[in-house]
Motif scaffolding. Structure first.
Motif, short mmCIF file in Angstrom:
data_model
loop_
_atom_site.label_atom_id
_atom_site.label_comp_id
_atom_site.label_asym_id
_atom_site.label_seq_id
_atom_site.Cartn_x
_atom_site.Cartn_y
_atom_site.Cartn_z
N THR A 106 -41.20 -16.88 -6.58
CA THR A 106 -42.23 -17.72 -5.97
C THR A 106 -41.93 -18.05 -4.51
O THR A 106 -42.82 -18.00 -3.65
CB THR A 106 -42.40 -19.04 -6.76
N ASN A 107 -40.68 -18.37 -4.20
CA ASN A 107 -40.33 -18.76 -2.84
C ASN A 107 -39.63 -17.64 -2.06
O ASN A 107 -39.09 -17.87 -0.97
CB ASN A 107 -39.42 -20.00 -2.86
N VAL A 108 -39.64 -16.42 -2.60
CA VAL A 108 -38.98 -15.28 -1.95
C VAL A 108 -39.97 -14.10 -1.91
O VAL A 108 -40.42 -13.64 -2.95
CB VAL A 108 -37.70 -14.85 -2.70
N LYS A 109 -40.29 -13.62 -0.70
CA LYS A 109 -41.24 -12.52 -0.54
C LYS A 109 -40.56 -11.35 0.17
O LYS A 109 -39.93 -11.54 1.22
CB LYS A 109 -42.46 -12.97 0.26
N PHE A 110 -40.70 -10.15 -0.40
CA PHE A 110 -40.21 -8.94 0.25
C PHE A 110 -41.34 -8.37 1.09
O PHE A 110 -42.45 -8.14 0.59
CB PHE A 110 -39.75 -7.91 -0.79
N LYS A 111 -41.07 -8.14 2.39
CA LYS A 111 -42.09 -7.67 3.32
C LYS A 111 -41.78 -6.23 3.72
O LYS A 111 -40.83 -5.97 4.46
CB LYS A 111 -42.13 -8.56 4.57
N ASP A 112 -42.57 -5.30 3.23
CA ASP A 112 -42.37 -3.88 3.51
C ASP A 112 -43.21 -3.50 4.72
O ASP A 112 -44.34 -3.02 4.61
CB ASP A 112 -42.76 -3.04 2.29
N VAL A 151 -34.61 -12.80 6.21
CA VAL A 151 -33.41 -11.99 6.01
C VAL A 151 -33.71 -10.57 6.45
O VAL A 151 -34.69 -9.96 6.00
CB VAL A 151 -32.97 -11.99 4.53
N SER A 152 -32.88 -10.04 7.37
CA SER A 152 -33.10 -8.69 7.89
C SER A 152 -31.77 -7.97 7.98
O SER A 152 -30.73 -8.59 8.19
CB SER A 152 -33.76 -8.76 9.27
N SER A 153 -31.81 -6.64 7.84
CA SER A 153 -30.56 -5.88 7.84
C SER A 153 -30.74 -4.53 8.50
O SER A 153 -31.80 -3.91 8.41
CB SER A 153 -30.06 -5.69 6.40
N THR A 154 -29.67 -4.07 9.14
CA THR A 154 -29.65 -2.70 9.66
C THR A 154 -29.39 -1.73 8.51
O THR A 154 -28.95 -2.13 7.43
CB THR A 154 -28.56 -2.55 10.74
N PHE A 155 -29.64 -0.44 8.76
CA PHE A 155 -29.43 0.56 7.70
C PHE A 155 -28.05 1.19 7.77
O PHE A 155 -27.64 1.90 6.85
CB PHE A 155 -30.50 1.65 7.79
N THR A 156 -27.30 0.94 8.86
CA THR A 156 -25.97 1.53 9.01
C THR A 156 -25.03 0.90 7.99
O THR A 156 -24.75 -0.30 8.05
CB THR A 156 -25.42 1.29 10.43
N TRP A 159 -38.32 -18.00 1.66
CA TRP A 159 -37.58 -16.85 2.16
C TRP A 159 -38.50 -15.65 2.35
O TRP A 159 -39.43 -15.43 1.57
CB TRP A 159 -36.48 -16.44 1.17
N MET A 160 -38.21 -14.85 3.38
CA MET A 160 -38.83 -13.55 3.57
C MET A 160 -37.71 -12.54 3.76
O MET A 160 -36.71 -12.83 4.43
CB MET A 160 -39.75 -13.55 4.79
N ILE A 161 -37.87 -11.36 3.16
CA ILE A 161 -36.86 -10.30 3.29
C ILE A 161 -37.53 -9.06 3.84
O ILE A 161 -38.60 -8.64 3.39
CB ILE A 161 -36.24 -9.95 1.92
N THR A 162 -36.89 -8.45 4.85
CA THR A 162 -37.37 -7.17 5.37
C THR A 162 -36.19 -6.26 5.61
O THR A 162 -35.11 -6.71 6.02
CB THR A 162 -38.19 -7.37 6.67
#
Length: 353
Positions: free
Chosen positions: A210-216, A157-162, A188-191
């Motif tokens: 457990t199945n969702v990781k936030f990637k900074d 999952v990825s998103s723009t900042f606008t 899931w991975m979120i960035t």
């Protein structure tokens, strides 16, 4: 001995320039960095190759300035080369978008036919720069494309900042994402974009389990390689992910096309994910067409082509090029920004015999 300068603003410029740095050093040339922001400067200080002030750049006297920004100081020595900080995704209006020319660059290293053709026409019309198709350095580490080894589908999952284009600003969409994550059918991975509003980013951090990781991170290539499908909005990362021939589901994309699975309502997300993971033949054909137009290079050698193009441009006769426009207001703004008031301005590119 050619001397290169890698010019960045935000931290997301680093993965664009790192492959270029490796190629420059591989050839035995000299390379330094210059960053406009503390965010990226702090990540470069330990390298010993960071120039801290405009005067440091002038003293270094680079032959070639590779810029992952839209504007480069006109008083920097050397030819100014635009290497772009993203793909053209029609995120902004035409007068502010990918093809806006600001009068500072001598050479544009374009990513594929969809950018080469417009920039070469603009170069012909304006007459003070050239455009050469090289591919984009940032995606070199993406190749060769290898199949994922996931035991079950992994979704990025990825998103723009606008704000008006960002799925991160839709509470209904976040709620649907949370519901799907709790089904525990996928990993899931979120960035988030590094300029994302902190409150929005924190909403996604709160989804971790457990199945969702936030990637900074700003280095998205390892995440692209690991994921089987992307969920996004109008972020430029979409184009990078598609180069792997993997599907993308978008939420209210501002210019949806046949190579995307675009949805307008959060409740459409689950069905769209299932469609994407099935990789229907018609969708995959559109994705391949998009790749051919956007970035047809899958050899991981775009950085090498950029360096070749720069060196050839540096050495060639450029008398046919006009002087750059005066740009007095922008030049004054640059000098105020750096608190560096130089009368020097390179209006034509140098030629090194």
């Amino acid at each position: 001995m050619y001397k290169f300068l890698l010019h960045v603003t935000y931290a997301y410029g680093l993965p664009i320039c790192k492959p270029l740095e490796q190629e420059i050093k591989r050839r035995g040339y000299e390379v330094k960095w210059f960053s406009e922001m503390e965010q990226s400067s702090c990540l470069l200080r330990d390298t010993g190759d960071l120039l801290l002030t405009p005067q440091d750049v002038i003293d270094y006297e680079p032959h070639i300035v590779l810029s992952a920004t839209n504007i480069v100081p006109d008083f920097f020595p050397g030819i100014k080369v635009q290497i772009f900080h993203g793909f053209s995704i029609n995120k902004r209006a035409a007068e502010k978008g990918h093809f806006r020319v600001r009068g500072f660059f001598d050479l544009y290293c374009t990513q594929g036919p969809s950018t080469t053709i417009p920039f070469q026409q603009i170069a012909k019309d304006l007459g003070y720069f050239e455009a050469i198709e090289t591919g984009w350095s940032k995606v070199d580490p993406l190749f060769p494309i290898m199949p994922t080894q996931n035991q079950r589908p992994c979704i990025l999952v990825s998103s723009t900042f606008t704000p008006k284009l960002s799925l991160a600003h839709s509470d209904a969409f976040i709620a649907e994402l949370k519901r799907l994550m709790e089904l525990d059918k996928y990993d899931w991975m979120i960035t988030m974009h590094p300029l994302m509003d902190k409150d929005c980013a924190d909403k996604f951090r709160a989804l971790e389990k457990t199945n969702v990781k936030f990637k900074d991170t700003t280095d998205l290539i390892p995440l692209f390689k690991q994921a089987d499908l992307m969920i996004a909005d109008t972020t430029s990362a979409i184009a990078e992910f598609l180069l792997q021939e993997k599907p993308v589901v978008t939420f209210n994309n501002n210019k949806p096309d046949n190579h995307l699975i675009d949805i307008q309502q959060p409740e459409q997300l689950e069905a769209a994910i299932q469609k994407g993971l099935a990789c229907p033949a018609e969708l995959m054909a559109y994705i391949k067409q998009f790749i051919a137009e956007t970035h047809p290079y899958n050899d991981g050698q775009s950085s090498a082509r950029v360096i070749d193009a720069c060196v050839n441009f540096l050495r060639k006769d450029k008398q046919h090029l006009k002087s750059k426009p005066l740009n007095l207001l922008r030049k004054l703004q640059i000098r105020k920004k750096y608190k560096f008031f130089s009368f020097r301005s390179y209006t034509k590119p140098i030629t090194l015999k």
